[in-house]
Structures are given as structure tokens and as C-alpha cells.
Write a protein that holds these residues in place. Structure first.
Motif, PDB file in Angstrom:
ATOM      1  N   ASN A   1      23.792  41.546  14.489  1.00 34.43           N
ATOM      2  CA  ASN A   1      24.387  42.210  15.648  1.00 34.43           C
ATOM      3  C   ASN A   1      25.846  41.770  15.708  1.00 34.43           C
ATOM      4  N   MET A   2      26.760  42.665  15.379  1.00 32.09           N
ATOM      5  CA  MET A   2      28.163  42.273  15.230  1.00 32.09           C
ATOM      6  C   MET A   2      28.786  41.721  16.515  1.00 32.09           C
ATOM      7  N   PRO A   3      28.690  42.394  17.660  1.00 30.88           N
ATOM      8  CA  PRO A   3      29.326  41.858  18.874  1.00 30.88           C
ATOM      9  C   PRO A   3      28.801  40.478  19.257  1.00 30.88           C
ATOM     10  N   LYS A   4      27.471  40.310  19.213  1.00 28.47           N
ATOM     11  CA  LYS A   4      26.900  39.015  19.572  1.00 28.47           C
ATOM     12  C   LYS A   4      27.274  37.941  18.553  1.00 28.47           C
ATOM     13  N   SER A   5      27.329  38.313  17.285  1.00 21.82           N
ATOM     14  CA  SER A   5      27.670  37.352  16.242  1.00 21.82           C
ATOM     15  C   SER A   5      29.114  36.888  16.375  1.00 21.82           C
ATOM     16  N   ILE A   6      30.003  37.811  16.643  1.00 20.93           N
ATOM     17  CA  ILE A   6      31.415  37.461  16.821  1.00 20.93           C
ATOM     18  C   ILE A   6      31.591  36.528  18.017  1.00 20.93           C
ATOM     19  N   LYS A   7      30.917  36.840  19.103  1.00 22.15           N
ATOM     20  CA  LYS A   7      30.994  35.989  20.299  1.00 22.15           C
ATOM     21  C   LYS A   7      30.469  34.589  19.998  1.00 22.15           C
ATOM     22  N   LEU A   8      29.369  34.517  19.251  1.00 27.48           N
ATOM     23  CA  LEU A   8      28.780  33.219  18.902  1.00 27.48           C
ATOM     24  C   LEU A   8      29.744  32.400  18.051  1.00 27.48           C
ATOM     25  N   ILE A   9      30.345  33.011  17.049  1.00 30.45           N
ATOM     26  CA  ILE A   9      31.259  32.301  16.154  1.00 30.45           C
ATOM     27  C   ILE A   9      32.466  31.782  16.925  1.00 30.45           C
ATOM     28  N   LYS A  10      33.068  32.612  17.766  1.00 31.68           N
ATOM     29  CA  LYS A  10      34.221  32.188  18.562  1.00 31.68           C
ATOM     30  C   LYS A  10      33.843  31.060  19.517  1.00 31.68           C
ATOM     31  N   SER A  11      32.668  31.163  20.116  1.00 33.65           N
ATOM     32  CA  SER A  11      32.214  30.119  21.045  1.00 33.65           C
ATOM     33  C   SER A  11      32.015  28.803  20.316  1.00 33.65           C
ATOM     34  N   ALA A  12      31.491  28.874  19.087  1.00 31.00           N
ATOM     35  CA  ALA A  12      31.285  27.658  18.294  1.00 31.00           C
ATOM     36  C   ALA A  12      32.609  26.961  18.017  1.00 31.00           C
ATOM     37  N   VAL A  13      33.625  27.724  17.643  1.00 30.32           N
ATOM     38  CA  VAL A  13      34.943  27.134  17.382  1.00 30.32           C
ATOM     39  C   VAL A  13      35.537  26.569  18.665  1.00 30.32           C
TER      40      VAL A  13
ATOM     41  N   GLU B   1      29.865  37.666   5.874  1.00 31.06           N
ATOM     42  CA  GLU B   1      31.267  37.390   5.538  1.00 31.06           C
ATOM     43  C   GLU B   1      32.205  38.337   6.293  1.00 31.06           C
ATOM     44  N   LYS B   2      31.823  39.599   6.400  1.00 33.60           N
ATOM     45  CA  LYS B   2      32.670  40.567   7.104  1.00 33.60           C
ATOM     46  C   LYS B   2      32.802  40.218   8.586  1.00 33.60           C
ATOM     47  N   ILE B   3      31.699  39.827   9.190  1.00 32.39           N
ATOM     48  CA  ILE B   3      31.717  39.467  10.613  1.00 32.39           C
ATOM     49  C   ILE B   3      32.582  38.235  10.845  1.00 32.39           C
ATOM     50  N   ILE B   4      32.451  37.244   9.980  1.00 36.29           N
ATOM     51  CA  ILE B   4      33.271  36.038  10.111  1.00 36.29           C
ATOM     52  C   ILE B   4      34.748  36.388   9.977  1.00 36.29           C
ATOM     53  N   GLY B   5      35.070  37.272   9.031  1.00 33.72           N
ATOM     54  CA  GLY B   5      36.448  37.696   8.855  1.00 33.72           C
ATOM     55  C   GLY B   5      37.041  38.284  10.123  1.00 33.72           C
ATOM     56  N   ILE B   6      36.244  39.058  10.844  1.00 32.39           N
ATOM     57  CA  ILE B   6      36.691  39.647  12.109  1.00 32.39           C
ATOM     58  C   ILE B   6      36.788  38.572  13.193  1.00 32.39           C
ATOM     59  N   ALA B   7      35.780  37.708  13.271  1.00 27.50           N
ATOM     60  CA  ALA B   7      35.727  36.691  14.332  1.00 27.50           C
ATOM     61  C   ALA B   7      36.861  35.679  14.244  1.00 27.50           C
ATOM     62  N   LEU B   8      37.348  35.423  13.038  1.00 31.09           N
ATOM     63  CA  LEU B   8      38.360  34.381  12.868  1.00 31.09           C
ATOM     64  C   LEU B   8      39.796  34.901  12.978  1.00 31.09           C
ATOM     65  N   GLN B   9      39.958  36.133  13.462  1.00 25.59           N
ATOM     66  CA  GLN B   9      41.303  36.638  13.743  1.00 25.59           C
ATOM     67  C   GLN B   9      41.826  36.020  15.046  1.00 25.59           C
ATOM     68  N   ASP B  10      43.026  36.354  15.405  1.00 24.72           N
ATOM     69  CA  ASP B  10      43.644  35.871  16.654  1.00 24.72           C
ATOM     70  C   ASP B  10      43.754  34.357  16.698  1.00 24.72           C
ATOM     71  N   GLY B  11      44.079  33.755  15.552  1.00 30.86           N
ATOM     72  CA  GLY B  11      44.342  32.321  15.536  1.00 30.86           C
ATOM     73  C   GLY B  11      43.157  31.433  15.272  1.00 30.86           C
ATOM     74  N   TYR B  12      41.944  31.980  15.190  1.00 23.55           N
ATOM     75  CA  TYR B  12      40.754  31.146  14.985  1.00 23.55           C
ATOM     76  C   TYR B  12      40.669  30.603  13.555  1.00 23.55           C
ATOM     77  N   ARG B  13      41.208  31.351  12.598  1.00 24.54           N
ATOM     78  CA  ARG B  13      41.073  30.922  11.195  1.00 24.54           C
ATOM     79  C   ARG B  13      41.662  29.538  10.956  1.00 24.54           C
ATOM     80  N   LYS B  14      42.807  29.227  11.569  1.00 24.40           N
ATOM     81  CA  LYS B  14      43.474  27.951  11.306  1.00 24.40           C
ATOM     82  C   LYS B  14      42.704  26.762  11.853  1.00 24.40           C
ATOM     83  N   ASN B  15      41.703  27.012  12.699  1.00 29.48           N
ATOM     84  CA  ASN B  15      40.945  25.931  13.328  1.00 29.48           C
ATOM     85  C   ASN B  15      39.644  25.596  12.618  1.00 29.48           C
ATOM     86  N   VAL B  16      39.373  26.279  11.513  1.00 29.84           N
ATOM     87  CA  VAL B  16      38.077  26.057  10.862  1.00 29.84           C
ATOM     88  C   VAL B  16      38.225  25.771   9.369  1.00 29.84           C
ATOM     89  N   HIS B  17      37.252  25.039   8.866  1.00 32.19           N
ATOM     90  CA  HIS B  17      37.074  24.813   7.431  1.00 32.19           C
ATOM     91  C   HIS B  17      36.070  25.867   6.988  1.00 32.19           C
TER      92      HIS B  17
END
Length: 399
Positions: free
Chosen positions: A34-46, A65-81
């Protein structure tokens, strides 16, 4: 969030990592994320301090991988390994390595991957590495800035594990390990062996595919002996975080409640934080579970999709849950769940893999995919004998 050493890299990793093999799924299509819920979960985890996110080419049939790519936009990518894996089982020539890596970079919407692992390494995987000089491919990608650290995830035996560890100066290894699985695959000896060489050790399947989260009544009685109240999940996670060799524990958290509970657990974690009394309780839990679990399936879903539409993990989960259950009502419900699954071509929906064990045609394709090396056709036959034909578990699974 507590942070720990990531091997010899100098990086400080969150004690809890987000495994993206089991993202929130659609209600009517449980294999699709579920893309919307998955994106919210990933952002919340970070936002909660998790800085280690793990995925792979095959997770959710490529959607992870595609969902993570979307979730880590808006500055989230720099905060994760960010971690993903080379689908070694799909690599049939040296050029395939670059093909998949470049596609994964595009899926993840990033210029580089922090840790790139050879996925599900075993004896044949090692031979493939040698045949196609894939370590040289990894080193070249690292020099080009496409990856930072090199490693592998593992599914085989201890001798093979040591052989692979000694093959190259790896940065990272990902192994299946929990208080039930100390003597299979890499084992405790392998855990210490890799850590002793300065490798960051990442733990997958800390709850053995969720089985340690739903204990039988006997296990609850053991946990009540503790002076500290802990959930079954907390016991399993604290066991791992207690070990100095462990860098990060991956958890596939399918909703925000799981995320919050596991983050709270991580906040209470620490090396050598468990007392002797705690370790005795875990030893008691181990003895109970080992008597109950019939099929060592972790629901990794590598065996899916089945050509005949059999939902292999679900069939095994029903059988294992039945074996762990004492309530006659719940036992009846598990048998009903089995009977609700498709038992004919007419009822089958291959896209949802909703078939029960009776549809297995013993083709054997799943045998090559199973990291646990389960004799899947044989065990599916046992599932049907017990759940449909009325055979007693004790008649088939004898001590």
C-alpha cells in the motif's frame, strides 16, 4: 533512539533498522504494498531516529525500492543509510550486475547506495561471484561513487558462511538470527566470526517470521516470572541488542503501532543489559518454541509466486499456528482458514496466490528458492493431511 557501532566503518547506526520486505499491504491484494501507508511508515521511522533502511530488488515484486525512492524525497535521503541488494540469483553474466545496480539507483531516486549486498549468498552464489568476477564489479561501483560499503546477506550453513567471509574483506553481513535460530545457518559461531573480522553484523528475522511475537500459553507463563514486564517482541529484540556483535536489528514493521512499540523497545536497549535471570527466561522460551514449531518457514516469500497458485507461507503459518494453539475454538478457526483457501482451479486467483496445499503439483521450483532449505512439497502434503484429512500432528511429526 540508541545507536551502535557499524562494524569498522566508523558509522553510528540506529539499534533498530527498518526492513522493507513487509511494508503495509493492500487489503484485497495482500502481496502488494500500500503505497500511501508505506510512505507514511518510512517517513515516520526516519522521524523517530531510524537511520538504516533495508530493501531488495525482489521485495514486494519490485515496488519496495520504488516506494522508498519516493518516501526519501524532501530531504529524507540524507538522514538514512540506504541498503539494497544485488539480485544474484538473476545475474547470469557479468554485465547483469551493472544493469540491476543502475536500475536500482533509478528506482530509489538516488545517486548512491550506502551498503550494497549480494542477496541470499550461499555456496552456489559464491561460485557465481568467482565465475563472473563480481567482487571486481562491486569495487568498480564503489570507486565510481555508486556504493559506499560492500557486503552480503546469507542463507546456507556455517562452513559456507566462513568460506564467504574469508573470500573478501567485507564491510557488512546480514544474517538470520534470533533466540531460536542460534544453531542454524550462520549460527552464533558465525556471528562472532564475522564481528571478529570487523564486519558490521545486521540481523534479519529477529522474530522468526513473526512466530516469536505470538507465544503459546506456556511461554506466557515463563515470561511472567520476570520482574520486568516485557512483550514477547521486546524479549526477542532485547536478546539481540544485548549482544555486542550485533550492529543493527531489522524489523519489518507493517504499521505505525509496530513502529512505535519497537522504537520504544530500542530506547531501552543496550549491550550486556540483560541479567542472568533474563537470559534464563529466554532459555525457557526457546525450549517451549522448539517443541512447537513444525515447519521453519519465516514467511520471506521467496517461494512466491507459485506456478500452481499455492500460498506456501500461509499454508505453513496455519499449520504452525495450529500446533502452537491450545484453544479448540481457535484450532477450528485455523482449519476454517485453510478451507477458505482455493482448492480448485476454478477458485484460484494466481495473482493473490490464494491456493491451499492440495494444489501443489510437486514441481519443485520452490525448492531452489527457499533459504531455509525446507522440503516444501513434502511439507505441503503434511499440511493437507492434517488440516483437511484429519491426521494428528503427533502421527506425522514424531519426536
Amino acid at each position: 533512539m540508541e545507536f551502535r557501532k557499524f562494524g569498522s566503518t566508523g558509522f553510528k547506526v540506529s539499534a533498530l533498522g527498518l526492513g522493507c520486505m513487509r511494508l503495509p499491504t493492500k487489503k484485497l491484494m495482500p502481496l502488494q504494498a500500500n503505497m500511501p501507508k508505506s510512505i507514511k511508515l518510512i517517513k515516520s521511522a526516519v522521524d523517530k531516529g531510524i537511520n538504516y533502511i533495508d530493501t531488495a530488488w525482489v521485495y514486494h515484486f519490485g515496488a519496495s525500492e520504488k516506494i522508498i525512492g519516493i518516501a526519501l524525497q524532501d530531504g529524507y535521503r540524507k538522514n538514512v543509510h540506504l541498503v539494497t541488494k544485488s539480485p544474484l540469483f538473476l545475474v547470469n553474466k557479468a554485465e547483469d550486475f551493472d544493469k540491476f545496480l543502475n536500475k536500482q539507483l533509478k528506482r530509489l531516486q538516488t545517486d548512491y547506495i550506502d551498503t550494497y549486498l549480494f542477496h541470499a549468498m550461499n555456496k552456489s552464489g559464491l561460485e557465481k561471484l568467482k565465475k563472473y568476477n563480481l567482487i571486481d564489479k562491486m569495487i568498480k561501483a564503489k570507486k565510481e561513487g555508486k556504493i559506499k560499503y560492500i557486503g552480503f546477506s546469507f542463507h546456507d550453513t556455517l562452513p559456507v558462511f566462513k568460506e564467504i567471509v574469508d573470500f573478501y574483506h567485507w564491510d557488512v553481513v546480514q544474517i538470520q538470527y534470533n533466540y531460536m535460530d542460534t544453531a542454524i545457518q550462520a549460527t552464533t559461531e558465525g556471528l562472532k566470526y564475522a564481528a571478529g573480522k570487523g564486519m558490521a553484523v545486521v540481523i534479519m528475522e529477529p522474530l522468526k517470521g513473526g512466530k516469536l511475537a505470538n507465544p503459546p500459553d506456556e511461554a506466557w507463563e515463563v515470561m511472567k516470572r520476570s520482574k520486568i514486564e516485557r512483550s514477547p517482541v521486546d524479549w526477542a529484540l532485547q536478546y539481540l541488542w544485548n549482544l555486542p556483535e550485533v550492529s543493527v536489528v531489522l524489523s519489518g514493521m507493517g504499521n505505525l503501532q509496530m513502529l512505535n512499540e519497537n522504537c520504544d523497545s530500542a530506547d531501552r536497549s543496550g549491550v550486556n543489559s540483560l541479567h542472568e535471570e533474563d537470559l534464563k527466561i529466554i532459555e525457557g522460551l526457546t525450549k517451549i518454541y522448539r517443541k512447537k514449531i513444525l515447519v521453519p518457514c519465516t514467511s520471506c516469500k521467496y517461494c512466491l509466486p507459485c506456478p500452481s497458485g499455492v500460498n506456501i507461507p500461509q499454508n505453513f503459518a496455519i499449520l504452525n499456528n495450529l500446533a502452537l494453539e491450545r484453544s479448540n475454538v481457535r484450532k477450528w478457526l485455523y482449519k476454517r482458514d485453510y478451507n477458505k483457501m482455493a482448492n480448485s482451479i476454478e477458485r484460484l486467483d494466481k495473482e493473490k496466490s490464494n491456493g491451499n496445499a492440495s494444489l501443489c503439483i510437486n514441481c519443485g521450483i520452490c525448492l531452489e528458492k527457499c533459504p531455509q532449505e525446507i522440503n516444501i512439497p513434502h511439507e505441503l502434503k503434511n499440511v493437507h493431511l492434517i488440516l483437511k484429512k484429519g491426521k494428528k500432528i503427533s502421527d506425522i511429526y514424531k519426536d
